[in-house]
Design a protein around this motif. Structure first.
Motif, mmCIF file in Angstrom:
data_model
loop_
_atom_site.group_PDB
_atom_site.id
_atom_site.type_symbol
_atom_site.label_atom_id
_atom_site.label_comp_id
_atom_site.label_asym_id
_atom_site.label_seq_id
_atom_site.Cartn_x
_atom_site.Cartn_y
_atom_site.Cartn_z
ATOM 1 N N GLU A 1 -4.469 9.149 4.577
ATOM 2 C CA GLU A 1 -4.238 9.197 5.805
ATOM 3 C C GLU A 1 -4.907 10.590 6.144
ATOM 4 O OE1 GLU A 1 -0.864 7.240 7.370
ATOM 5 O OE2 GLU A 1 -2.206 5.479 7.183
ATOM 6 N N ARG B 1 0.718 -1.154 0.160
ATOM 7 C CA ARG B 1 -0.101 0.185 0.013
ATOM 8 C C ARG B 1 0.819 1.403 0.075
ATOM 9 N NH1 ARG B 1 2.087 2.534 4.608
ATOM 10 N NH2 ARG B 1 1.660 1.313 6.172
ATOM 11 N N TYR C 1 -1.947 8.359 14.677
ATOM 12 C CA TYR C 1 -1.114 7.618 13.452
ATOM 13 C C TYR C 1 -0.760 6.348 13.840
ATOM 14 C CZ TYR C 1 2.783 5.880 10.942
ATOM 15 O OH TYR C 1 3.543 5.053 10.233
ATOM 16 N N ALA D 1 0.303 5.200 1.689
ATOM 17 C CA ALA D 1 -0.683 5.755 2.489
ATOM 18 C C ALA D 1 -0.214 7.095 2.753
ATOM 19 C CB ALA D 1 -0.562 5.030 3.975
ATOM 20 N N PRO D 2 -0.599 8.062 1.844
ATOM 21 C CA PRO D 2 -0.161 9.446 1.919
ATOM 22 C C PRO D 2 -1.039 10.175 2.874
ATOM 23 C CG PRO D 2 -1.194 9.118 -0.102
ATOM 24 C CD PRO D 2 -1.065 7.907 0.393
ATOM 25 N N SER D 3 -0.526 11.333 3.367
ATOM 26 C CA SER D 3 -1.677 12.295 4.032
ATOM 27 C C SER D 3 -1.963 13.504 3.157
ATOM 28 C CB SER D 3 -0.809 12.773 5.337
ATOM 29 O OG SER D 3 -0.666 11.852 6.289
ATOM 30 N N VAL E 1 -2.817 3.079 11.975
ATOM 31 C CA VAL E 1 -2.133 2.553 10.693
ATOM 32 C C VAL E 1 -1.963 1.172 11.070
ATOM 33 C CG1 VAL E 1 0.253 2.456 11.676
ATOM 34 C CG2 VAL E 1 0.139 3.007 9.273
ATOM 35 N N LYS F 1 7.594 17.664 3.303
ATOM 36 C CA LYS F 1 6.395 17.861 2.512
ATOM 37 C C LYS F 1 6.018 19.303 2.195
ATOM 38 C CE LYS F 1 3.045 14.311 3.489
ATOM 39 N NZ LYS F 1 2.179 13.750 4.364
ATOM 40 N N LEU G 1 10.519 5.783 9.460
ATOM 41 C CA LEU G 1 9.395 5.313 10.356
ATOM 42 C C LEU G 1 9.514 4.068 10.879
ATOM 43 C CD1 LEU G 1 6.183 6.137 8.200
ATOM 44 C CD2 LEU G 1 6.819 7.018 10.541
ATOM 45 N N ARG H 1 7.541 1.626 3.340
ATOM 46 C CA ARG H 1 7.373 3.099 3.762
ATOM 47 C C ARG H 1 8.725 3.704 3.719
ATOM 48 N NH1 ARG H 1 4.210 2.112 9.252
ATOM 49 N NH2 ARG H 1 6.015 0.893 10.590
HETATM 50 N N1 GLU Z 1 0.846 8.600 6.129
HETATM 51 C C1 GLU Z 1 2.193 8.544 6.535
HETATM 52 C C2 GLU Z 1 2.967 9.749 5.894
HETATM 53 O O1 GLU Z 1 2.484 10.281 5.102
HETATM 54 C C3 GLU Z 1 2.766 7.218 5.991
HETATM 55 C C4 GLU Z 1 2.283 6.220 7.201
HETATM 56 C C5 GLU Z 1 2.769 4.767 6.829
HETATM 57 O O2 GLU Z 1 3.354 4.389 5.529
HETATM 58 O O3 GLU Z 1 3.105 4.290 7.710
HETATM 59 O O4 GLU Z 1 4.220 9.907 6.047
#
Ligand code: GLU
Ligand code: ZN
Length: 301
Positions: free
Chosen positions: A40, A4, A211, A6-8, A215, A270, A233, A229
């Motif tokens: 996200e 996946r 978060y 998972a952008p914010s 997640v 960002k 993280l 990712r």
């Molecule tokens: N939403 C998070 C971000 O934009 C990514 C979280 C993830 O991949 O676990 O950095």
């Protein structure tokens, strides 16, 4: 294999996002698996539908196609509430009313020259509110107007108990990492949970979740088998593995990739508008050339 991205949707996609999405996408395609998208947007103040539309546009331009309707975290509050209720009812959470400033002050109080440890979410919480946690019967309903922190010490005991009971599985609290930075089985330790992570917030007052909680709940709900990712993280992953254990969810394989940097070696942020995908597109780059550049060097052109 299910991966996946998972952008914010709180700003434009930059090259770091493109790199992450591309790895997750290509990994799934190479195995005949699925690639999913998750929006996200638990930070309702900063998330904007325009950014979501733009990021989908940018992904399409990059040739990155997802295989199902995207999951949106703002639609998932009931699932997060259920997970929080579960943890709350097992005495694993406690309310915290500290501001950032309260925490900074508590940590700067003379501590025999001990430097506060920096955890995945900032300075490790000094435990100020732990003593005020409700005790005894009847356990009150889960409060929603404060932060809820995990009591890491109690959580470690709960986990050890579960691992002992779970005769078929002696995997314990470790995870399999396939990324370039820490390949192999990554073991965790009780000490490091207490010392390097501490009582992190699992429900922020203003979001009703966090978060970390979201997640974990969502990767399980989407059946994600391989979490791809950024390496930033990696340090948070033990929190996720712990929550998976506590909530009875499977632990996926993790793949933390290296980060795209600018010419000065600084990782892209960002808010770095100048390096948005859209700006490269406007400057005449093709998606193929941009992705080829990233494959060759993790430095923004
Ligand atoms: N939403 C998070 C971000 O934009 C990514 C979280 C993830 O991949 O676990 O950095
Ligand atoms: Zn507190």
């Amino acid at each position: 294999m299910i991966t996946r991205f998972a952008p914010s949707p709180t700003g434009p996609l930059h090259l770091g996002h493109a790199w992450s999405a591309m790895i997750a996408h290509d990994m799934a395609r190479a195995e005949g698996g699925s690639f999913l998208l998750r929006i996200e947007d638990i930070d309702r103040q900063r998330a904007r539908p325009e950014w979501e539309a733009q990021l989908k546009d940018d992904l399409n331009w990059l040739g990155i196609v997802w295989d199902a309707e995207p999951m949106r975290q703002s639609d998932r509050m009931d699932a997060y509430g259920a997970a929080l209720d579960d943890l709350w009812s097992r005495f694993l959470l406690y309310p915290c009313t500290c501001s950032r400033r309260d925490i900074a002050e508590a940590l700067s109080a003379p501590q025999e020259g001990v430097e506060p440890t920096l955890g995945p979410d900032g300075p490790v919480y000094p435990g100020t509110c732990r003593a005020d946690a409700p005790t005894g019967y009847p356990w009150p309903p889960r409060p929603e107007d404060v932060h809820l922190r995990i009591d890491m010490n109690v959580a470690q005991m709960a986990c050890e108990h579960m691992i002992l009971q779970d005769q078929a599985d002696h995997w314990g609290l470790s995870f399999l990492e396939t990324g370039p930075l820490h390949p192999g089985t990554v073991a965790t330790s009780r000490d490091s949970y207490l010392r390097d992570i501490g009582d992190v917030v699992l429900a922020r007052r203003e979001f009703g979740t966090s978060y970390h909680l979201s997640v974990v709940v969502d990767d399980a709900a989407q059946g994600v088998t391989h979490v791809v990712r950024g390496g930033d993280l990696f340090e948070a992953t033990p929190i996720h593995v712990l929550l998976q254990r506590l909530l009875g969810l499977p632990t996926p394989v993790y793949h933390h990739h290296d980060l795209v940097r600018d010419g000065a070696g600084k990782r892209l942020a960002k808010r770095d508008d100048a390096r948005s995908i859209a700006s490269y597109r406007d400057a005449g780059w093709s998606a193929e050339a941009l992705l080829a550049h990233l494959r060759e060097s993790r430095v923004a052109p």
